[in-house]
Design a protein around this motif. Structure first.
Motif, short mmCIF file in Angstrom:
data_model
loop_
_atom_site.label_atom_id
_atom_site.label_comp_id
_atom_site.label_asym_id
_atom_site.label_seq_id
_atom_site.Cartn_x
_atom_site.Cartn_y
_atom_site.Cartn_z
N ARG A 95 59.90 140.86 51.23
CA ARG A 95 59.30 142.01 50.58
C ARG A 95 59.92 143.50 50.22
NH1 ARG A 95 56.79 139.83 45.49
NH2 ARG A 95 56.62 142.00 44.79
N ARG A 96 60.45 144.54 49.10
CA ARG A 96 60.82 145.78 49.19
C ARG A 96 58.86 146.18 49.28
NH1 ARG A 96 62.75 147.11 45.39
NH2 ARG A 96 63.69 146.00 43.91
N VAL A 97 58.62 146.13 48.40
CA VAL A 97 57.27 146.36 47.89
C VAL A 97 55.93 146.09 47.45
CG1 VAL A 97 56.43 148.30 45.61
CG2 VAL A 97 58.50 148.50 46.49
N ARG A 136 59.30 158.78 44.74
CA ARG A 136 59.21 157.56 45.17
C ARG A 136 58.32 156.86 46.21
NH1 ARG A 136 63.46 159.70 48.78
NH2 ARG A 136 61.95 159.51 50.30
N ARG A 140 56.48 153.37 44.25
CA ARG A 140 55.97 152.07 45.29
C ARG A 140 54.71 152.10 44.53
NH1 ARG A 140 57.05 150.42 50.20
NH2 ARG A 140 58.74 150.90 50.01
N GLY A 144 56.63 146.94 42.10
CA GLY A 144 57.64 146.76 42.15
C GLY A 144 57.39 146.66 40.17
N SER A 183 64.84 151.18 44.81
CA SER A 183 64.17 150.45 46.00
C SER A 183 62.87 150.24 45.74
CB SER A 183 64.56 150.74 47.20
OG SER A 183 65.48 151.16 47.67
N GLN A 184 62.42 151.09 45.02
CA GLN A 184 60.80 151.05 44.76
C GLN A 184 60.41 150.10 43.84
OE1 GLN A 184 58.66 152.10 47.28
NE2 GLN A 184 60.98 153.09 47.79
N GLU A 219 69.87 141.69 44.82
CA GLU A 219 68.33 142.02 46.28
C GLU A 219 69.54 142.67 47.20
OE1 GLU A 219 65.71 143.51 47.52
OE2 GLU A 219 65.73 142.87 44.75
N ARG A 223 69.70 146.41 48.55
CA ARG A 223 69.46 147.20 50.02
C ARG A 223 70.73 148.14 50.96
NH1 ARG A 223 64.21 143.61 51.99
NH2 ARG A 223 63.60 143.04 49.76
N ARG A 245 65.81 148.29 59.73
CA ARG A 245 65.55 147.39 58.65
C ARG A 245 67.19 146.67 58.36
NH1 ARG A 245 63.99 152.89 56.71
NH2 ARG A 245 65.86 153.02 55.58
N LEU A 249 67.73 142.81 58.00
CA LEU A 249 68.78 142.70 56.96
C LEU A 249 69.92 141.82 56.82
CD1 LEU A 249 68.59 142.66 53.53
CD2 LEU A 249 70.18 144.96 53.92
#
Length: 288
Positions: A95-97, A136, A140, A144, A183-184, A219, A223, A245, A249
C-alpha cells in the motif's frame, strides 16, 4: 513381480523381489517349492526402492537370470514422480498509504492545505515546495481517500491538478508536486488528472507526465511517473530513498510488462524525454 533363477549343477534356486510402500519383500527358495518370504521395513519408499535395485544388481552379478514374471510388469517399480515445484509467491504491491478513517477535522485541514498551496503558486519555489509538503502530509492522514468523494477536497484538489498544465501567468504547480499529492490519495484521482493533462494543448504537458502511458495498470503508472518526476536534489527526498522504492517496485513493473509482451528496456527506450536532462537521468536509472 520379477523372478530371477539360478541353475548350475545341483543348484536350482529362484529369487523374487518386490516393494510395497516402504517395505522390501523377497521370496526365495528351490525351484518347484513355494519358497520363503522375508520382509524389511525402511524409513520411506525411496529407501526401499534403493535396496530393491541394489539387491537385483547383486543377484545378477551372482549369476541369476531374470525369467518371465508370474504377474504384473517385468520392469522395476517406477520411482514416485517428483513433486511439482511450488508456484512462486504472487507479487503483492504494498500500500502507498496506511488506511484510516478520517474525521471532518482532518478533511477540513487537508482542504485548507490544498487551498493555501493553490494561492501561493506564483510565489517563490521554496515556499511552494514547503506548502506542497504540508499538503501531502495532510492528505496522507486521510488514509488514501478519493478527493472527489469529499466536497471539501474535490474543488481545491482538481484546481491544483489543472494548474499543472494551466497558463503560466496564473501560476503552475510543478508536476513533481502534483505527483506527490496524487501519491497520497486513491488512484482514481491520478486517472482523472492524467486524462486532463492528456487533453491539454501541445507543449503545455511537462515531460514525464506521459512517460508511463504504456503501463495499463493505473497504480503502477502512478508510481512510476512519480519516481520519474521526483527531484531529490530539490528536497523532494533522497537518492537512497528513491533507489529503495524503485527496487521494491521494479519486480511488479517487470511482471506487468512481461505479461503484456513487453520488457523494461523496451518501455524505457520508448519514453520520449523531450530534452529533459533530469528525466533522461531517471530513465537511465530505471533501465540500469
Amino acid at each position: 513381480m520379477r523372478r530371477f533363477e539360478f541353475v548350475d549343477g545341483n543348484s536350482s534356486k529362484f529369487w523374487m523381489p518386490e516393494v510395497q510402500g516402504a517395505t522390501f519383500i523377497v521370496t526365495y527358495g528351490r525351484i518347484g517349492t513355494a519358497g520363503q518370504r522375508k520382509e524389511k521395513v525402511f524409513p520411506d519408499e525411496d529407501a526401499a526402492l534403493k535396496e530393491y535395485n541394489k539387491k537385483v544388481a547383486e543377484k545378477v552379478r551372482e549369476g541369476y537370470a531374470e525369467v518371465g514374471a508370474e504377474a504384473g510388469s517385468t520392469a522395476a517399480p517406477a520411482a514416485p514422480p517428483p513433486k511439482a515445484a511450488a508456484p512462486p509467491p504472487a507479487l503483492v504491491l504494498p500500500r502507498r498509504v496506511a488506511p484510516a478513517t478520517p474525521g471532518p477535522e482532518a478533511v477540513a485541514a487537508a482542504a485548507a492545505s490544498l487551498t493555501r498551496l493553490q494561492s501561493r503558486l506564483k510565489g517563490p519555489s521554496w515556499k511552494v515546495t514547503r506548502l506542497a509538503r504540508k499538503a501531502r502530509q495532510a492528505l496522507r492522514a486521510l488514509g488514501g481517500v478519493d478527493p472527489a468523494a469529499h466536497p471539501a477536497l474535490a474543488a481545491p484538489f482538481a484546481a491544483l491538478m489543472a494548474h499543472v498544465v494551466g497558463p503560466k501567468a496564473e501560476g503552475r504547480l510543478p508536476v513533481r508536486h502534483a505527483l506527490g499529492l496524487l501519491s497520497q490519495v486513491d488512484v482514481a484521482a491520478f486517472q482523472r488528472a492524467a486524462e486532463m493533462w492528456k487533453a491539454a494543448p501541445a507543449g503545455s504537458v511537462p515531460p514525464g507526465v506521459a512517460a508511463a502511458r504504456t503501463l495499463s495498470d493505473p497504480e503502477l503508472a502512478l508510481r512510476v511517473t512519480a519516481l520519474l518526476t521526483e527531484r531529490p536534489e530539490l528536497r523532494d527526498g533522497s537518492e537512497d530513498a528513491w533507489t529503495k522504492r524503485w527496487a521494491k517496485l521494479k519486480p511488479h513493473v517487470e511482471a506487468h510488462l512481461s505479461g503484456a509482451g513487453h520488457s523494461l528496456s523496451a518501455f524505457v527506450g520508448g519514453v520520449d524525454a523531450g530534452g529533459d536532462a533530469h528525466l533522461s537521468k531517471r530513465l537511465a536509472r530505471l533501465g540500469a
